[in-house]
Write an enzyme that holds these catalytic residues in place. Structure first.
Site, mmCIF file in Angstrom:
data_model
loop_
_atom_site.group_PDB
_atom_site.id
_atom_site.type_symbol
_atom_site.label_atom_id
_atom_site.label_comp_id
_atom_site.label_asym_id
_atom_site.label_seq_id
_atom_site.Cartn_x
_atom_site.Cartn_y
_atom_site.Cartn_z
ATOM 1 N N THR A 104 0.879 -1.170 0.000
ATOM 2 C CA THR A 104 0.000 0.000 0.000
ATOM 3 C C THR A 104 0.918 1.221 0.000
ATOM 4 O O THR A 104 2.128 1.092 0.155
ATOM 5 C CB THR A 104 -0.880 0.047 1.271
ATOM 6 O OG1 THR A 104 -0.033 0.279 2.410
ATOM 7 C CG2 THR A 104 -1.643 -1.247 1.464
ATOM 8 N N ALA A 157 3.124 -1.171 4.675
ATOM 9 C CA ALA A 157 2.379 0.011 5.121
ATOM 10 C C ALA A 157 3.417 1.110 5.380
ATOM 11 O O ALA A 157 4.437 0.868 6.028
ATOM 12 C CB ALA A 157 1.605 -0.306 6.394
ATOM 13 N N VAL A 163 7.266 -2.436 7.114
ATOM 14 C CA VAL A 163 7.192 -0.976 7.163
ATOM 15 C C VAL A 163 7.870 -0.391 5.923
ATOM 16 O O VAL A 163 9.020 -0.711 5.619
ATOM 17 C CB VAL A 163 7.841 -0.440 8.452
ATOM 18 C CG1 VAL A 163 7.862 1.082 8.439
ATOM 19 C CG2 VAL A 163 7.063 -0.949 9.669
ATOM 20 N N LYS A 164 7.097 0.441 5.235
ATOM 21 C CA LYS A 164 7.633 1.059 4.029
ATOM 22 C C LYS A 164 8.202 2.417 4.417
ATOM 23 O O LYS A 164 7.503 3.247 5.021
ATOM 24 C CB LYS A 164 6.479 1.255 3.054
ATOM 25 C CG LYS A 164 6.813 1.058 1.606
ATOM 26 C CD LYS A 164 5.528 1.206 0.826
ATOM 27 C CE LYS A 164 5.709 0.921 -0.606
ATOM 28 N NZ LYS A 164 4.497 1.272 -1.354
ATOM 29 N N VAL A 165 9.458 2.638 4.059
ATOM 30 C CA VAL A 165 10.142 3.887 4.425
ATOM 31 C C VAL A 165 10.645 4.545 3.147
ATOM 32 O O VAL A 165 11.388 3.922 2.381
ATOM 33 C CB VAL A 165 11.338 3.584 5.368
ATOM 34 C CG1 VAL A 165 12.098 4.861 5.689
ATOM 35 C CG2 VAL A 165 10.858 2.906 6.646
#
Ligand code: E4P
Length: 230
Positions: free
Chosen positions: A27, A56, A82-84
């Site tokens: 996402t 996310a 975790v998308k960074v």
């Protein structure tokens, strides 16, 4: 190559999940902002639907807040990655999250140099956006090839081809050796369809129907097989 679905839309996911071709989901803030639902509910529901990692994304621009957001997102579900977004602050957050055991998908990577730094920070996925490179007339195929080559065959991070605008992007990512491609619903539908497949199925069905006794034979075979299993 694994196929992820690039979406925040639960209905689209439900349509394709049952086929069993989706290995994970990505996402992003833009995708989630298109939906009516609360982002937390959407991420949790996506995690229920897919048997794989669900990215996310954090939205802060400094490492301290990215880390806090990343930890909170990771608590939504065990599947959350975790998308960074790539930046010096993003790399610092990635280092911290990864060393505490939270997998990170480093996003908005557009060069092999950025990919090398991403691996160094300990990310699990390096997301390179093919469509957005092509949009500015940079050949995405060349950039992805360079990333795959620079990270080498025994790389510690997986190359995730993102921003897929058409099936050719997906095939290119696979040919170049990307571990994952994240694909929007529209492109997955395009990958499913081919006029020759549809015409072929219709012809097989018509030819079979031209011999009604064949239909009866197959029906009987299915019944016998089901009875033998019961
Ligand atoms: C990747 O994880 C991103 O969500 C995505 O692929 C962005 O693609 P876009 O360029 O179509 O917005």
């Amino acid at each position: 190559m694994k196929l992820f679905m690039d979406t925040g839309n639960i209905k689209d996911m439900e349509k394709l999940c049952d086929i069993g071709i989706i290995d994970g989901v990505t996402t992003n803030p833009t995708l989630l902002a298109k939906e009516e639902s609360d982002p937390g509910d959407a991420i949790r529901r996506i995690c229920e639907l897919v048997d794989g990692p669900v990215s996310a994304e954090v939205v802060s621009d400094n490492a301290r807040e990215m880390i806090a957001e990343g930890r909170a997102l990771a608590q939504l579900d065990d599947r959350v990655v975790v998308k960074v977004p790539f930046s010096a602050e993003g790399l610092a957050a990635t280092r911290e999250l990864a060393s505490s055991g939270i997998p990170v998908n480093e996003t908005l990577v557009f060069s092999a140099a950025q990919a090398l730094l991403t691996v160094e920070a300990g990310a699990t996925y390096v997301s390179c956006f093919m469509g957005r490179l092509d949009d500015i007339s940079v050949t995405s195929e060349d950039v992805v090839a360079e990333i795959v080559e620079a990270l080498g065959p025994n790389r510690e991070a997986q190359v995730l081809a993102a921003s897929m605008r058409n099936p050719v992007h997906v095939v290119t990512a696979a040919r170049l050796g990307c571990e994952v491609s994240t694909v929007p619903y529209k492109v997955l539908k395009q990958m499913l369809g081919h006029p020759l497949t549809e015409a072929g199925i219709a012809k097989f069905a018509d030819d079979w129907k031209s011999r009604p006794e064949f239909g009866e034979w197959l029906h009987g075979l299915v019944e016998k097989s089901a009875a033998a299993k019961a």
